[in-house]
Design a protein around this motif. Structure first.
Motif, PDB file in Angstrom:
ATOM      1  N   PHE A  18      -0.358  -9.848  25.785  1.00 51.28           N
ATOM      2  CA  PHE A  18      -1.704  -9.911  25.215  1.00 51.28           C
ATOM      3  C   PHE A  18      -1.951 -11.280  24.575  1.00 51.28           C
ATOM      4  O   PHE A  18      -2.995 -11.897  24.792  1.00 51.28           O
ATOM      5  CB  PHE A  18      -1.906  -8.796  24.179  1.00 51.28           C
ATOM      6  N   ALA A  19      -0.997 -11.776  23.799  1.00 50.53           N
ATOM      7  CA  ALA A  19      -1.153 -13.072  23.149  1.00 50.53           C
ATOM      8  C   ALA A  19      -1.253 -14.191  24.182  1.00 50.53           C
ATOM      9  O   ALA A  19      -2.031 -15.140  24.005  1.00 50.53           O
ATOM     10  CB  ALA A  19       0.017 -13.326  22.199  1.00 50.53           C
ATOM     11  N   LEU A  54     -15.133 -11.148  21.920  1.00 54.15           N
ATOM     12  CA  LEU A  54     -15.270  -9.736  22.299  1.00 54.15           C
ATOM     13  C   LEU A  54     -14.136  -9.291  23.219  1.00 54.15           C
ATOM     14  O   LEU A  54     -13.569  -8.210  23.036  1.00 54.15           O
ATOM     15  CB  LEU A  54     -16.626  -9.483  22.960  1.00 54.15           C
ATOM     16  N   VAL A  55     -13.779 -10.108  24.192  1.00 51.54           N
ATOM     17  CA  VAL A  55     -12.678  -9.770  25.093  1.00 51.54           C
ATOM     18  C   VAL A  55     -11.375  -9.686  24.306  1.00 51.54           C
ATOM     19  O   VAL A  55     -10.559  -8.780  24.530  1.00 51.54           O
ATOM     20  CB  VAL A  55     -12.579 -10.788  26.254  1.00 51.54           C
ATOM     21  N   GLY A  56     -11.193 -10.607  23.356  1.00 49.86           N
ATOM     22  CA  GLY A  56      -9.994 -10.568  22.529  1.00 49.86           C
ATOM     23  C   GLY A  56      -9.919  -9.297  21.706  1.00 49.86           C
ATOM     24  O   GLY A  56      -8.873  -8.643  21.634  1.00 49.86           O
ATOM     25  N   ILE A  57     -11.027  -8.911  21.078  1.00 51.43           N
ATOM     26  CA  ILE A  57     -11.053  -7.696  20.257  1.00 51.43           C
ATOM     27  C   ILE A  57     -10.838  -6.461  21.121  1.00 51.43           C
ATOM     28  O   ILE A  57     -10.021  -5.585  20.789  1.00 51.43           O
ATOM     29  CB  ILE A  57     -12.371  -7.600  19.463  1.00 51.43           C
ATOM     30  N   LEU A  58     -11.542  -6.376  22.240  1.00 56.22           N
ATOM     31  CA  LEU A  58     -11.381  -5.220  23.127  1.00 56.22           C
ATOM     32  C   LEU A  58      -9.967  -5.159  23.708  1.00 56.22           C
ATOM     33  O   LEU A  58      -9.380  -4.080  23.817  1.00 56.22           O
ATOM     34  CB  LEU A  58     -12.418  -5.261  24.249  1.00 56.22           C
ATOM     35  N   GLY A  59      -9.416  -6.312  24.057  1.00 54.54           N
ATOM     36  CA  GLY A  59      -8.044  -6.340  24.563  1.00 54.54           C
ATOM     37  C   GLY A  59      -7.056  -5.892  23.503  1.00 54.54           C
ATOM     38  O   GLY A  59      -6.133  -5.123  23.782  1.00 54.54           O
ATOM     39  N   TRP A  60      -7.273  -6.350  22.272  1.00 50.79           N
ATOM     40  CA  TRP A  60      -6.383  -5.950  21.174  1.00 50.79           C
ATOM     41  C   TRP A  60      -6.462  -4.451  20.949  1.00 50.79           C
ATOM     42  O   TRP A  60      -5.444  -3.777  20.804  1.00 50.79           O
ATOM     43  CB  TRP A  60      -6.766  -6.700  19.893  1.00 50.79           C
ATOM     44  N   LEU A  61      -7.680  -3.885  20.959  1.00 50.14           N
ATOM     45  CA  LEU A  61      -7.835  -2.439  20.777  1.00 50.14           C
ATOM     46  C   LEU A  61      -7.190  -1.659  21.917  1.00 50.14           C
ATOM     47  O   LEU A  61      -6.544  -0.628  21.690  1.00 50.14           O
ATOM     48  CB  LEU A  61      -9.318  -2.070  20.653  1.00 50.14           C
TER      49      LEU A  61
END
Length: 163
Positions: A18-19, A54-61
């Motif tokens: 993810f990172a 947004l992609v980062g937040i959704l990916g993290w979730l």
């Protein structure tokens, strides 16, 4: 790199992936930022940045939910198996199967293994009981043989003494 990955847990590997994805997104945004005239395409850059966030937040979730679900399921299976082992080998207990995914298949396979072990233990107990009964019968037969042999020996001795 292979040795590095082997030392990581599955959860840490997922977070590492993810990172890496987020870092690549940020790098691509920076490349676009430095190659585009900011005065003409400022709105585009802001839009790209918002999409990146947004992609980062959704990916993290998504990764967080996946990790919690995966490790929650594995944790329940592990806890149940440890509980069975800690109970002195109570083979009547089973792992609840809540899904049909790989974790559900693992639970079902462990339950099948417990069924097989329980059957083996039952057969071993039955065979041990049969063996113990046979041993008692053999001892009784040996005692009878010893008694008869003593009587025969006494009879032979009386015959030899002429009485």
């Amino acid at each position: 790199m292979k040795g590095f990955r082997q030392n990581l847990t599955l959860e840490r590997q997922l977070w590492f992936v993810f990172a890496t994805v987020v870092a690549l997104q940020l790098l691509s945004f920076l490349l676009v930022l430095f190659n585009v005239d900011r005065s003409e395409h400022g709105g585009l850059l802001i839009g790209l940045f918002v999409i990146l966030v947004l992609v980062g937040i959704l990916g993290w979730l998504a990764v967080r939910g996946f990790v919690q679900q995966l490790f929650g399921s594995i944790g329940r299976v592990t806890a149940t198996l440890k509980d069975i082992a800690g109970s002195g080998g109570d083979l009547t207990r089973r792992i609840p199967v809540h899904s049909s995914d790989e974790i559900g298949e693992l639970s079902a396979a462990a339950n099948s293994m417990l069924d097989g072990l329980q059957k083996i233990m039952r057969e071993l107990k039955e065979n041990t009981a049969e063996l113990a009964a046979s041993a008692v019968q053999l001892k009784q037969g040996a005692d009878e043989n010893a008694h008869v042999s003593n009587e025969v020996a006494h009879a032979v001795q009386r015959v030899s003494e002429g009485t």
